[in-house]
Design a protein around this motif. Sequence first.
Motif, PDB file in Angstrom:
ATOM      1  N   LEU B   9      35.816  23.822  89.081  1.00  0.00           N
ATOM      2  CA  LEU B   9      37.272  23.747  89.252  1.00  0.00           C
ATOM      3  C   LEU B   9      37.870  25.131  89.519  1.00  0.00           C
ATOM      4  CD1 LEU B   9      39.970  22.061  88.869  1.00  0.00           C
ATOM      5  CD2 LEU B   9      39.916  22.872  86.517  1.00  0.00           C
ATOM      6  N   THR B  10      38.712  25.199  90.532  1.00  0.00           N
ATOM      7  CA  THR B  10      39.489  26.420  90.760  1.00  0.00           C
ATOM      8  C   THR B  10      40.956  26.047  90.847  1.00  0.00           C
ATOM      9  OG1 THR B  10      39.320  26.236  93.157  1.00  0.00           O
ATOM     10  CG2 THR B  10      37.646  27.585  92.065  1.00  0.00           C
ATOM     11  N   VAL B  11      41.809  26.888  90.296  1.00  0.00           N
ATOM     12  CA  VAL B  11      43.257  26.711  90.437  1.00  0.00           C
ATOM     13  C   VAL B  11      43.813  28.053  90.891  1.00  0.00           C
ATOM     14  CG1 VAL B  11      45.437  26.200  89.280  1.00  0.00           C
ATOM     15  CG2 VAL B  11      43.353  24.976  88.605  1.00  0.00           C
ATOM     16  N   THR B  12      44.516  28.041  92.007  1.00  0.00           N
ATOM     17  CA  THR B  12      45.092  29.278  92.536  1.00  0.00           C
ATOM     18  C   THR B  12      46.585  29.062  92.734  1.00  0.00           C
ATOM     19  OG1 THR B  12      43.011  29.635  93.687  1.00  0.00           O
ATOM     20  CG2 THR B  12      44.865  31.024  94.331  1.00  0.00           C
ATOM     21  N   TYR B  13      47.392  29.898  92.089  1.00  0.00           N
ATOM     22  CA  TYR B  13      48.841  29.770  92.237  1.00  0.00           C
ATOM     23  C   TYR B  13      49.306  30.631  93.395  1.00  0.00           C
ATOM     24  CZ  TYR B  13      48.855  27.535  87.680  1.00  0.00           C
ATOM     25  OH  TYR B  13      48.627  26.675  86.634  1.00  0.00           O
ATOM     26  N   ASP B  14      50.252  30.102  94.121  1.00  0.00           N
ATOM     27  CA  ASP B  14      50.798  30.823  95.252  1.00  0.00           C
ATOM     28  C   ASP B  14      52.049  31.545  94.775  1.00  0.00           C
ATOM     29  OD1 ASP B  14      51.486  31.705  97.705  1.00  0.00           O
ATOM     30  OD2 ASP B  14      52.230  29.770  98.431  1.00  0.00           O
ATOM     31  N   ALA B  15      51.907  32.817  94.441  1.00  0.00           N
ATOM     32  CA  ALA B  15      53.067  33.595  94.018  1.00  0.00           C
ATOM     33  C   ALA B  15      53.705  34.209  95.260  1.00  0.00           C
ATOM     34  CB  ALA B  15      52.634  34.681  93.035  1.00  0.00           C
ATOM     35  N   ARG B  16      54.813  34.883  95.075  1.00  0.00           N
ATOM     36  CA  ARG B  16      55.594  35.348  96.218  1.00  0.00           C
ATOM     37  C   ARG B  16      54.764  36.055  97.280  1.00  0.00           C
ATOM     38  NH1 ARG B  16      60.373  38.173  93.248  1.00  0.00           N
ATOM     39  NH2 ARG B  16      58.776  37.968  91.642  1.00  0.00           N
ATOM     40  N   ARG B  17      53.971  37.027  96.839  1.00  0.00           N
ATOM     41  CA  ARG B  17      53.270  37.804  97.847  1.00  0.00           C
ATOM     42  C   ARG B  17      51.756  37.659  97.754  1.00  0.00           C
ATOM     43  NH1 ARG B  17      57.712  41.097  97.181  1.00  0.00           N
ATOM     44  NH2 ARG B  17      56.901  41.930  95.255  1.00  0.00           N
ATOM     45  N   ALA B  18      51.282  36.945  96.742  1.00  0.00           N
ATOM     46  CA  ALA B  18      49.836  36.968  96.545  1.00  0.00           C
ATOM     47  C   ALA B  18      49.339  35.625  96.025  1.00  0.00           C
ATOM     48  CB  ALA B  18      49.481  38.067  95.546  1.00  0.00           C
ATOM     49  N   ALA B  19      48.061  35.402  96.182  1.00  0.00           N
ATOM     50  CA  ALA B  19      47.418  34.235  95.596  1.00  0.00           C
ATOM     51  C   ALA B  19      46.874  34.651  94.231  1.00  0.00           C
ATOM     52  CB  ALA B  19      46.295  33.761  96.502  1.00  0.00           C
ATOM     53  N   VAL B  20      47.284  33.933  93.185  1.00  0.00           N
ATOM     54  CA  VAL B  20      46.874  34.286  91.832  1.00  0.00           C
ATOM     55  C   VAL B  20      45.766  33.341  91.373  1.00  0.00           C
ATOM     56  CG1 VAL B  20      47.645  34.638  89.462  1.00  0.00           C
ATOM     57  CG2 VAL B  20      49.232  35.017  91.355  1.00  0.00           C
ATOM     58  N   PRO B  21      44.539  33.822  91.266  1.00  0.00           N
ATOM     59  CA  PRO B  21      43.457  32.937  90.837  1.00  0.00           C
ATOM     60  C   PRO B  21      43.484  32.743  89.324  1.00  0.00           C
ATOM     61  CG  PRO B  21      42.599  35.139  91.316  1.00  0.00           C
ATOM     62  CD  PRO B  21      44.082  35.205  91.516  1.00  0.00           C
ATOM     63  N   ALA B  22      43.970  31.593  88.865  1.00  0.00           N
ATOM     64  CA  ALA B  22      44.095  31.352  87.424  1.00  0.00           C
ATOM     65  C   ALA B  22      42.813  30.759  86.847  1.00  0.00           C
ATOM     66  CB  ALA B  22      45.275  30.423  87.148  1.00  0.00           C
ATOM     67  N   VAL B  23      42.182  29.875  87.603  1.00  0.00           N
ATOM     68  CA  VAL B  23      40.911  29.282  87.162  1.00  0.00           C
ATOM     69  C   VAL B  23      39.905  29.551  88.274  1.00  0.00           C
ATOM     70  CG1 VAL B  23      39.732  27.166  86.466  1.00  0.00           C
ATOM     71  CG2 VAL B  23      42.143  27.489  85.884  1.00  0.00           C
ATOM     72  N   ARG B  24      38.764  30.138  87.921  1.00  0.00           N
ATOM     73  CA  ARG B  24      37.825  30.607  88.947  1.00  0.00           C
ATOM     74  C   ARG B  24      36.451  29.976  88.800  1.00  0.00           C
ATOM     75  NH1 ARG B  24      36.725  36.158  88.837  1.00  0.00           N
ATOM     76  NH2 ARG B  24      36.820  36.114  86.570  1.00  0.00           N
ATOM     77  N   GLY B  25      36.395  28.642  88.884  1.00  0.00           N
ATOM     78  CA  GLY B  25      35.095  28.001  88.839  1.00  0.00           C
ATOM     79  C   GLY B  25      34.709  27.602  87.424  1.00  0.00           C
ATOM     80  N   VAL B  26      35.257  26.477  86.957  1.00  0.00           N
ATOM     81  CA  VAL B  26      34.960  26.005  85.608  1.00  0.00           C
ATOM     82  C   VAL B  26      34.213  24.690  85.706  1.00  0.00           C
ATOM     83  CG1 VAL B  26      36.030  24.991  83.548  1.00  0.00           C
ATOM     84  CG2 VAL B  26      36.816  27.207  84.398  1.00  0.00           C
ATOM     85  N   THR B  27      33.107  24.598  85.021  1.00  0.00           N
ATOM     86  CA  THR B  27      32.330  23.363  84.974  1.00  0.00           C
ATOM     87  C   THR B  27      32.138  22.960  83.518  1.00  0.00           C
ATOM     88  OG1 THR B  27      31.192  23.893  87.027  1.00  0.00           O
ATOM     89  CG2 THR B  27      30.103  22.322  85.563  1.00  0.00           C
ATOM     90  N   LEU B  28      32.666  21.789  83.174  1.00  0.00           N
ATOM     91  CA  LEU B  28      32.578  21.309  81.788  1.00  0.00           C
ATOM     92  C   LEU B  28      32.512  19.793  81.818  1.00  0.00           C
ATOM     93  CD1 LEU B  28      35.441  23.372  80.082  1.00  0.00           C
ATOM     94  CD2 LEU B  28      33.013  23.578  79.524  1.00  0.00           C
TER      95      LEU B  28
END
Lengths: 328, 323
Positions: B9-28
């Motif tokens: 699982l990856t979750v990336t937030y789209d902030a104003r100027r950048a992509a914020v990687p909040a979750v970077r490959g989680v397997t559970l």
Amino acid sequence: MTPILDARDIRVSYASRGRGRAVAVDGVNLSLDEGEILALAGESGCGKTTLAKALLGLVVPDSGRVTYAGAPVTYRARDLRRLRRGVQLVMQDPTGALNPRHTVFDAVAEGPRIHRLGGDETERVTQALSHAGLRPPADFLARYPHELSGGQRQRVVIAGALALRPRVIVADEPVASLDASVRGEILALLLRLRDELGLSAVIVTHDLGVAWNIADRLAVMYAGRIVEHGPAADILTQPRHPYTRALVSVLPDSPVGAPIVLSGETPDATDIPAGCRFHPRCPALADGTARQSHVDGDCRARDLPIMDARSPGAACHLVAPPALGWPA
Amino acid sequence: MSLVDIRDLTVTYDARRAAVPAVRGVTLSVQAGASLGIAGESGCGKSSVALAMLRLLPATAAVGGHILLDGDDIATMSFGKLRAVRWSRASIVFQGAMHALNPVRAIGGQIAEPIRVHDPATTRADALTRARELLRQVGLPAWRADSYPHELSGGQRQRVMVAMALACRPRLIIADEATTALDVMIQAQVLDLVSDVIARQGIALIMISHDLSILASTCDELAVMYAGRVVEHGPTAKVVAHGAHPYTRGLARAFPTVGDPASRGRPRGVPGDAPSPLRLPDGCAFRPRCPIAIDDCAHGDIPLQAVAEGRRAACLRAGEETP
């Protein structure tokens, strides 16, 4: 030895709409020695924050007296200024306590400016930052709160208190809003300030782990009264009041054995139970222990005396009267 | 088949100027009736994992990887199916019970609402009867169904949230900092209640918290997250007592055991701060704070690998005897 801060018979109540008065602090004696760290613990609504405010001169008690460095506080402007310079507050949420548009320099210099302390302002600020562990201080002076981590913000708040060179710090839940890995560093800082500057501190906390980490002495509050106090290590390993016992019992790997989860909730400050204020929830009354000791009638009907500020003990009909005298 | 299967699982937030990687490959994964704790500090991505599981993330979040609930992929599910899955297969209990409840409606009606949404054949009266039954299950008197949220204490409101989570007989409850705002004693009451309910009804639990001690008392398995990744995973008691990852050990030490002389007068933490997701260091994200980092930690990806039976850790030195 004269205590640096002393409270006698403090009582504070608030008007509560339509329900009479809420008695937040219902008679408390407390004293703090120089270089001592005292933890004031209890659950929400027990009166610990109101008591801290009374120690800071932020609320005027209905009755009782606060003495700072040997002189009673009279709540006249000059007295209050002396108290507020010598006894500094550190608040829980550093993000809320700092003005987002003030630099670190302005935040730390604000207190000395208000108190019109002369001298070299820059030196005062850098010294406070350095004491608070923000080193080298020059790197932080021009920064804004949003450029700092949570732990650094709390250090700035502490530096703001230190800039007035106080003798006592009153910290209200100083680490509750911080991440666990940062918490230890801030607590270690409070210990170091005591060792290096001889500061005394009152730490208001709901977390008994904080008391175990850094407090010399512990006072446990319930419904406006101190119900047990004494050396922190003794209380936390051998609590005597049934309320303290329950609080300690629900800690992980508790030193007192099986968890005692109390039912119900802390009483409303407008409606404090008669007799022992803890009796409606007391496990020792419910399981018959109080009855065997023939104190169950007292538990329900007889209020307990207000505890002395110096003698360790527990305000409980089951516990023998506290030993006289405080170990030197 | 696992009840929940989270894969890469990856979750990336789209902030104003950048992509914020909040979750970077989680397997559970979580088996039916089992309990998993996810521990971590602010910004580590644990809540994003929880929200992704029920597709509750805002539109600015890009989700990658797969989340299978009973074999169905949440990401590709139709909205109608998703609505059916929320509450009835998996429900979520959040931290702020005051904000999650409607202040101008009696709580009985609020508990009854998901019941009627999921089974339109239920009459209003039947749903209310079930709501009263649920309130009793969570230790509140049935007459509380007629109360409004402001008439309840914080602990009682959190009990109402648990009752709502149970309303549609889910197989999984996700608790995101569900007891964080509560006093210790009330917290103990709510945790007892949750443990009791899930054990009796065979419900699986994913509990997310910054508080290791809460997870230790509630969950069989524990995953520790740091900077968007799981850095350690295994049986809770072993992970807490003998962490294989230096971050786990630092975090565990930050929760003093009252009565343990080692922590008396010696508060401990982890020096430094967690990295910003926008400026992650190369190699291991924990390296700048790590007391045992070596040169190799600065390069490449440090994968989560088996360190013992049923235990995984993302540390090059996990197998060694280190402080």
